[in-house]
Design an enzyme around this catalytic site. Structure first.
Site, mmCIF file in Angstrom:
data_model
loop_
_atom_site.group_PDB
_atom_site.id
_atom_site.type_symbol
_atom_site.label_atom_id
_atom_site.label_comp_id
_atom_site.label_asym_id
_atom_site.label_seq_id
_atom_site.Cartn_x
_atom_site.Cartn_y
_atom_site.Cartn_z
ATOM 1 N N GLY A 12 38.493 32.280 44.942
ATOM 2 C CA GLY A 12 38.422 32.892 43.618
ATOM 3 C C GLY A 12 38.962 31.980 42.534
ATOM 4 N N ASP A 13 38.784 32.395 41.283
ATOM 5 C CA ASP A 13 39.288 31.657 40.112
ATOM 6 C C ASP A 13 38.739 30.239 40.003
ATOM 7 O OD1 ASP A 13 40.838 33.912 39.588
ATOM 8 O OD2 ASP A 13 42.476 33.171 40.826
ATOM 9 N N LYS A 16 34.254 30.924 37.402
ATOM 10 C CA LYS A 16 32.953 31.624 37.370
ATOM 11 C C LYS A 16 32.645 32.147 35.969
ATOM 12 C CE LYS A 16 34.517 34.381 40.572
ATOM 13 N NZ LYS A 16 35.776 33.694 40.927
ATOM 14 N N GLY A 40 39.415 38.510 37.293
ATOM 15 C CA GLY A 40 39.819 38.094 35.942
ATOM 16 C C GLY A 40 38.992 36.868 35.604
ATOM 17 N N HIS A 41 37.990 37.039 34.748
ATOM 18 C CA HIS A 41 37.071 35.947 34.422
ATOM 19 C C HIS A 41 37.310 35.491 32.984
ATOM 20 C CE1 HIS A 41 34.122 37.421 37.776
ATOM 21 N NE2 HIS A 41 35.308 37.065 38.234
ATOM 22 N N GLN A 220 35.781 37.256 42.803
ATOM 23 C CA GLN A 220 36.519 36.663 43.929
ATOM 24 C C GLN A 220 35.775 35.427 44.453
ATOM 25 O OE1 GLN A 220 36.102 40.467 44.260
ATOM 26 N NE2 GLN A 220 37.742 40.255 42.793
HETATM 27 P P1 GDP Z 1 37.126 32.948 37.506
HETATM 28 O O1 GDP Z 1 37.879 34.096 38.047
HETATM 29 O O2 GDP Z 1 36.378 32.191 38.561
HETATM 30 O O3 GDP Z 1 36.253 33.293 36.331
HETATM 31 O O4 GDP Z 1 38.224 31.916 36.947
HETATM 32 P P2 GDP Z 1 39.522 32.283 36.064
HETATM 33 O O5 GDP Z 1 39.089 32.552 34.690
HETATM 34 O O6 GDP Z 1 40.358 33.291 36.744
HETATM 35 O O7 GDP Z 1 40.335 30.932 36.180
HETATM 36 C C1 GDP Z 1 39.817 29.720 35.751
HETATM 37 C C2 GDP Z 1 40.770 29.153 34.688
HETATM 38 O O8 GDP Z 1 40.465 27.796 34.463
HETATM 39 C C3 GDP Z 1 40.634 29.824 33.331
HETATM 40 O O9 GDP Z 1 41.872 29.778 32.681
HETATM 41 C C4 GDP Z 1 39.627 28.940 32.613
HETATM 42 O O10 GDP Z 1 39.763 29.001 31.187
HETATM 43 C C5 GDP Z 1 40.026 27.588 33.127
HETATM 44 N N1 GDP Z 1 38.938 26.615 33.233
HETATM 45 C C6 GDP Z 1 37.649 26.801 33.581
HETATM 46 N N2 GDP Z 1 36.999 25.617 33.660
HETATM 47 C C7 GDP Z 1 37.911 24.669 33.339
HETATM 48 C C8 GDP Z 1 37.874 23.245 33.287
HETATM 49 O O11 GDP Z 1 36.858 22.604 33.558
HETATM 50 N N3 GDP Z 1 39.027 22.608 32.952
HETATM 51 C C9 GDP Z 1 40.185 23.270 32.674
HETATM 52 N N4 GDP Z 1 41.266 22.567 32.367
HETATM 53 N N5 GDP Z 1 40.260 24.613 32.720
HETATM 54 C C10 GDP Z 1 39.145 25.294 33.075
HETATM 55 P P1 IMO Z 2 38.299 36.430 40.461
HETATM 56 O O1 IMO Z 2 36.999 37.183 40.319
HETATM 57 C C1 IMO Z 2 41.634 35.324 43.012
HETATM 58 C C2 IMO Z 2 42.976 38.298 45.913
HETATM 59 C C3 IMO Z 2 44.330 38.941 45.739
HETATM 60 C C4 IMO Z 2 44.695 39.163 47.188
HETATM 61 C C5 IMO Z 2 43.372 39.546 47.834
HETATM 62 C C6 IMO Z 2 43.180 41.058 47.974
HETATM 63 O O2 IMO Z 2 39.078 36.323 39.211
HETATM 64 O O3 IMO Z 2 38.074 35.129 41.147
HETATM 65 P P2 IMO Z 2 42.589 42.959 46.218
HETATM 66 O O4 IMO Z 2 43.324 43.439 45.012
HETATM 67 O O5 IMO Z 2 41.223 42.467 45.947
HETATM 68 O O6 IMO Z 2 42.622 43.954 47.340
HETATM 69 O O7 IMO Z 2 43.469 41.709 46.749
HETATM 70 O O8 IMO Z 2 42.374 39.020 46.979
HETATM 71 N N1 IMO Z 2 42.060 38.422 44.739
HETATM 72 C C7 IMO Z 2 41.739 37.395 43.947
HETATM 73 N N2 IMO Z 2 42.176 36.120 43.942
HETATM 74 N N3 IMO Z 2 40.702 35.718 42.135
HETATM 75 C C8 IMO Z 2 40.228 36.990 42.144
HETATM 76 O O9 IMO Z 2 39.192 37.378 41.395
HETATM 77 C C9 IMO Z 2 40.788 37.907 43.047
HETATM 78 N N4 IMO Z 2 40.602 39.220 43.307
HETATM 79 C C10 IMO Z 2 41.367 39.518 44.346
HETATM 80 O O10 IMO Z 2 45.219 38.079 45.073
HETATM 81 O O11 IMO Z 2 45.101 37.948 47.774
HETATM 82 MG MG MG Z 3 39.833 34.848 38.053
#
Ligand code: GDP
Ligand code: IMO
Ligand code: MG
Length: 426
Positions: A12-13, A16, A40-41, A220
């Site tokens: 995840g994170d 996306k 959290g996107h 995720q």
């Molecule tokens: P998601 O859950 O896959 O949508 O990702 P998140 O938003 O949770 O986490 C990605 C984090 O990295 C966010 O704070 C974005 O603003 C940041 N981010 C995304 N792409 C880049 C990148 O290419 N460089 C940097 N430094 N930050 C990025």
């Molecule tokens: P995005 O879409 C990262 C993790 C939690 C925990 C496990 C189970 O932003 O990538 P849950 O609440 O789903 O039952 O927790 O999954 N988890 C994530 N980790 N990014 C996420 O979403 C996540 N959503 C759940 O931290 O380890």
């Molecule tokens: Mg996220």
């Protein structure tokens, strides 16, 4: 543009939100198919930052429509909060959002149960009630959106559920008070939600027939998938591309391409195995440079080197056509960069992702080392202008995975993106 699934290839994170928002310029509809407000996107553009939890990231593109498919679990309170947040920022949601009438609803007792189970299981969940809501779905006692809207059915299901869960809930709350709170809030929540509710599977199939361009946005990542992730340290849904079919009610023949998002290193939030985790100053540096703190819970994310064993596994599970490499800029200041190409456990070498929890928890990574580029790549918008060692890092990943990296992200902002291969949009 083909119908595209955008899926996370790690825990995840991966970024996306940024990628979906960027590519949704060319799409008509953006659809979430699993997960809930555990996601959290983050989307950054025009000096504004948005974090979306339930509503697809495409909502931030003018005139695009969004769908929450039946595979998503929806917390009505969280949904209304997110709609209000967007409206306050001047983003209209009305007539642009559709929610499946058969998605399952997260109720306050699911959040309570998540907290209770967490004390025993220690998964490190987001405590949003995701697991307990999916558990109810599979136990056939869940509350679907259409049941929630119909007062009589709502009361029947609620009554039955609270009786069933009485023994566990009693320890943390007054059940009759909880029941009247849920009943009391329902009418207003339903009033606010019902205009968005639709038969989304029917809708999506008609859209596909009309050749509308669709992006399916996963939440995720593959290694959190309930079937293929690092069980039991997973979420309770199927983020893999295959999840689209059951989570939206579309056949596999309707999906054209799968785009995998991979961070240039690895992060994980919550508990569970993570072979390339760095518990040292290098990991801390990645966390601080990459601002690796949960977009939903604010928890620090664990950081480590890129893991090719896990990445190849994720590519295979998703049938990935292309990849997007994100956060390459976070590796700007390293003399040397490592990539994990195998695991070692009890003198045995693993090149394929091991499914046994004992092995994945106790293996050690085998690394290859590449020279870093040791300079900022900020502001670069063309592949050819990247430092040679950054190109080498990218090419190495492509060579070892046999999948092309079509887009490179070198910053949080939408503009900080290098499109290498425009074919992903054809
Ligand atoms: P998601 O859950 O896959 O949508 O990702 P998140 O938003 O949770 O986490 C990605 C984090 O990295 C966010 O704070 C974005 O603003 C940041 N981010 C995304 N792409 C880049 C990148 O290419 N460089 C940097 N430094 N930050 C990025
Ligand atoms: P995005 O879409 C990262 C993790 C939690 C925990 C496990 C189970 O932003 O990538 P849950 O609440 O789903 O039952 O927790 O999954 N988890 C994530 N980790 N990014 C996420 O979403 C996540 N959503 C759940 O931290 O380890
Ligand atoms: Mg996220």
């Amino acid at each position: 543009m083909p119908n595209l699934v955008i899926v996370g290839l790690q825990w995840g994170d991966e970024g996306k939100g940024k990628v979906v928002h960027h590519l949704s310029e060319k799409a008509d509809y953006i659809i979430r198919y699993q997960g809930g407000n555990n996601a959290g996107h983050t989307v950054v553009f025009d000096n504004k930052t948005f974090v979306l939890h339930l509503i697809p990231s495409g909502i931030l593109q003018k005139n695009k429509k969004c769908i929450i498919g039946n595979g998503v679990v929806v917390d009505p309170e969280a949904l209304i909060e997110e709609i209000d947040f967007l409206q306050k920022k001047g983003i209209t949601v009305k007539n642009r959002l559709f929610i499946s009438s058969t998605c399952h609803v997260i109720l306050p007792y699911h959040r309570l149960l998540d907290g209770i189970r967490e004390k025993v299981q220690n998964i490190g969940t987001t405590k949003k009630g995701i697991g307990p809501a999916y558990a109810d779905k599979y136990e056939r006692s869940g509350m679907r959106m259409c049941d929630y809207i119909d007062e009589e059915t709502f009361n029947e299901v609620l009554d039955k559920n609270l009786k069933e869960k009485k023994a566990v809930l009693e320890s943390v709350c007054d059940i009759s008070k909880l029941k009247s709170e849920i009943q009391g809030k329902r009418a207003i929540l339903v009033d606010n939600i019902k205009e968005y509710v639709a038969d989304t599977s029917l809708m999506i199939n008609i859209l596909i027939e009309k050749d509308k361009h669709i992006i399916f946005e996963s939440a995720q990542g593959t290694l959190l998938d309930v079937d293929f992730g690092t069980y039991p340290y997973v979420t309770s849904s199927n983020p893999i591309s295959g999840g689209v079919c059951a989570g939206c009610g579309v056949g596999p023949t309707k999906i054209d391409k799968v785009l995998g998002i991979v961070k240039a290193y690895t992060t994980r939030v919550g508990e569970g195995p993570f072979p390339t985790e760095l518990k040292d100053s290098t990991g801390e540096y990645m966390r601080s440079k990459g601002k690796e703190f949960g977009a939903t819970t604010g928890r620090p994310r664990r950081c480590g080197w890129l893991d090719l064993v896990a990445l190849k596994y994720a590519i295979r599970l998703n049938g990935c056509n292309y990849m997007v490499l994100t956060k390459l800029d976070v590796l700007d200041d390293f003399e040397k960069i490592k990539i994990c190409t195998g695991y070692k456990y009890n003198n045995e070498i693993f090149k394929d992702f091991p499914l046994s929890r004992k092995i994945i928890q106790n293996c050690s990574p085998i690394y290859i080392e590449l020279p870093g580029w040791n300079q900022s790549i900020k502001g670069i918008t063309e592949f050819k202008k990247l430092p040679e060692n950054a190109k080498k890092y990218i090419k190495k990943i492509e060579q070892l995975t046999d999948v092309k990296i079509a887009v490179i992200s070198n910053g949080r902002d939408k503009k900080e993106t290098i499109v290498v291969d425009k074919n992903i949009l054809k």
